[in-house]
Enzyme design. Structure first.
Site, mmCIF file in Angstrom:
data_model
loop_
_atom_site.group_PDB
_atom_site.id
_atom_site.type_symbol
_atom_site.label_atom_id
_atom_site.label_comp_id
_atom_site.label_asym_id
_atom_site.label_seq_id
_atom_site.Cartn_x
_atom_site.Cartn_y
_atom_site.Cartn_z
ATOM 1 N N PRO A 190 23.491 25.210 24.230
ATOM 2 C CG PRO A 190 23.951 23.988 25.968
ATOM 3 C CD PRO A 190 23.737 24.302 24.810
ATOM 4 C CB THR A 234 20.551 25.471 17.167
ATOM 5 O OG1 THR A 234 20.124 24.349 16.424
ATOM 6 C CG2 THR A 234 20.143 27.034 15.998
ATOM 7 N N GLY A 242 3.068 25.161 17.535
ATOM 8 C CA GLY A 242 3.466 24.925 16.081
ATOM 9 C C GLY A 242 4.772 25.613 15.422
ATOM 10 C CG ASN A 300 5.637 27.853 18.194
ATOM 11 O OD1 ASN A 300 5.269 28.247 19.197
ATOM 12 N ND2 ASN A 300 6.542 27.192 18.335
ATOM 13 C CB SER A 304 3.245 22.603 12.239
ATOM 14 O OG SER A 304 4.362 23.297 13.415
ATOM 15 C CD GLN A 319 6.523 15.895 9.575
ATOM 16 O OE1 GLN A 319 6.552 15.513 9.854
ATOM 17 N NE2 GLN A 319 5.428 16.884 9.136
ATOM 18 C CG ASP A 347 10.020 26.821 16.855
ATOM 19 O OD1 ASP A 347 10.573 26.203 15.714
ATOM 20 O OD2 ASP A 347 9.150 26.386 17.516
ATOM 21 N N GLY A 382 25.330 27.669 21.235
ATOM 22 C CA GLY A 382 25.176 28.477 20.211
ATOM 23 C C GLY A 382 24.827 28.559 19.030
#
Length: 327
Positions: free
Chosen positions: A226, A223, A48, A52, A8, A173, A257, A228
């Site tokens: 915090p 991810t 987006g 990004n 996006s 999404q 991102d 990592g």
């Protein structure tokens, strides 16, 4: 290595609520929620997922190719991205729709409620990756990030047909996708990106276990906020990387991102997956300290100092020669 990032392109409208969302929810009335929040501030920022990620890669000098759709109001945004090292030559400009909008409110505990207006993003499905590859002289990886769902499916299928390695990154999404769509998007991916919550949602919606998914992708990159990030692959030792110390927590929008931008830049540089994840965590830390997804400043000296403090001299030595001299 040449990486195209499809995803996006949007303008972010970011607001802050000086309370807790959870304090406004009534347990036995969750089936009929009707709430409004008086917010303290409004920041209008470029955003987006695709833009990004590309901005972060551009800051790291890895020349990403942005693939997405925007409106005729994109020209100022285009100039900004190109000035920051992003190839925007494959962005489709809609003749009738405005660039997408992301509207997000964050509370004092950094919980978020967001809405996304699709706008021109719906035309991403009309972009052919072959034309992108031909224009730039070939692609080594296509990141299929959150975008028009039909576009995501078509890009994935085209990557399979043309033998182009791809990374699956559903992000926002995933909430609207069904299990069969998610299975289609991740099967055969070189990399599968998600956060911890999305990881569980992927497994629930697909009906595949963690082990089954690992058998269908090259690497699964999760991810951990915090804590990592974690990188897993079938038959390989799990890699876990922590985050550098934060100087502040200004706004979590765009942190994921930024991690992807750093990780993908590490792939371009040819460093190990552990180093790539460390670069991703360092960039994510810079973003959480800043309001806005593309407002952080990447100072080479500051980056190396903080990277060295967290990951050591050897890690920093492997990374510093790849950083652009001008940042």
């Amino acid at each position: 290595m040449r990486i195209a990032v499809s995803g996006s392109i949007a303008t972010d409208h970011l607001m802050t609520f000086p309370g807790r969302f959870t304090d406004q929810l009534v347990a036995d009335q969750l089936h009929t929620v009707s709430l409004s929040f008086l917010v303290d501030g409004l920041e209008v920022r470029r955003g987006g997922v695709g833009a990004n990620i590309c901005y972060g890669m551009g800051q790291l000098g890895t020349a990403p190719v942005l693939v997405g759709a925007a409106g005729e109001d994109f020209e100022e945004y285009r100039a900004w991205l190109e000035r920051n090292g992003v190839d925007t030559g494959s962005v489709r400009i809609s003749e009738v729709l405005h660039t997408a909008r992301f509207i997000c409110t964050t509370d004092v505990e950094h919980n978020q409620i967001g809405s996304f207006y699709t706008g021109a993003m719906s035309e991403a499905r009309l972009i052919e990756l072959k034309a992108v590859a031909d224009r730039v002289g070939g692609l080594d990886l296509v990141v299929i990030g959150a975008d028009d769902p039909e576009g995501m499916l078509r890009h994935t299928e085209e990557c399979r047909t043309r033998g182009i390695p791809f990374a699956a990154d559903f992000s926002q999404q995933i909430a609207r996708m069904e299990g069969d769509e998610i299975r289609t998007l991740l099967d055969g991916a070189a990399y599968l990106f998600s956060n911890e919550y999305e990881k569980g949602l992927i497994e629930t919606k697909t009906g595949w276990s963690d082990a089954e998914i690992l058998g269908r992708v090259g690497h699964r990159v999760t991810t951990l906020g915090p804590r990592g990030a974690r990188i897993e692959a079938e038959g390989a030792e799990t890699i876990e990387v922590g985050c550098p110390e934060e100087h502040a927590k200004a706004d979590p929008t765009g942190v994921g991102d930024a991690f992807r931008a750093g990780f993908l830049s590490g792939l371009v540089w040819g460093v190990t997956l552990e180093r790539a994840a460390q670069v991703g965590c360092m960039l994510a830390t810079l973003v959480i300290e800043t309001v806005g997804t593309q407002e952080y400043e990447l100072s080479r000296i500051n980056f190396i100092e903080r990277f060295t403090k967290r990951y050591g001299d050897e890690a920093a030595a492997e990374v510093q020669d790849h950083l652009p001299r001008v940042v």
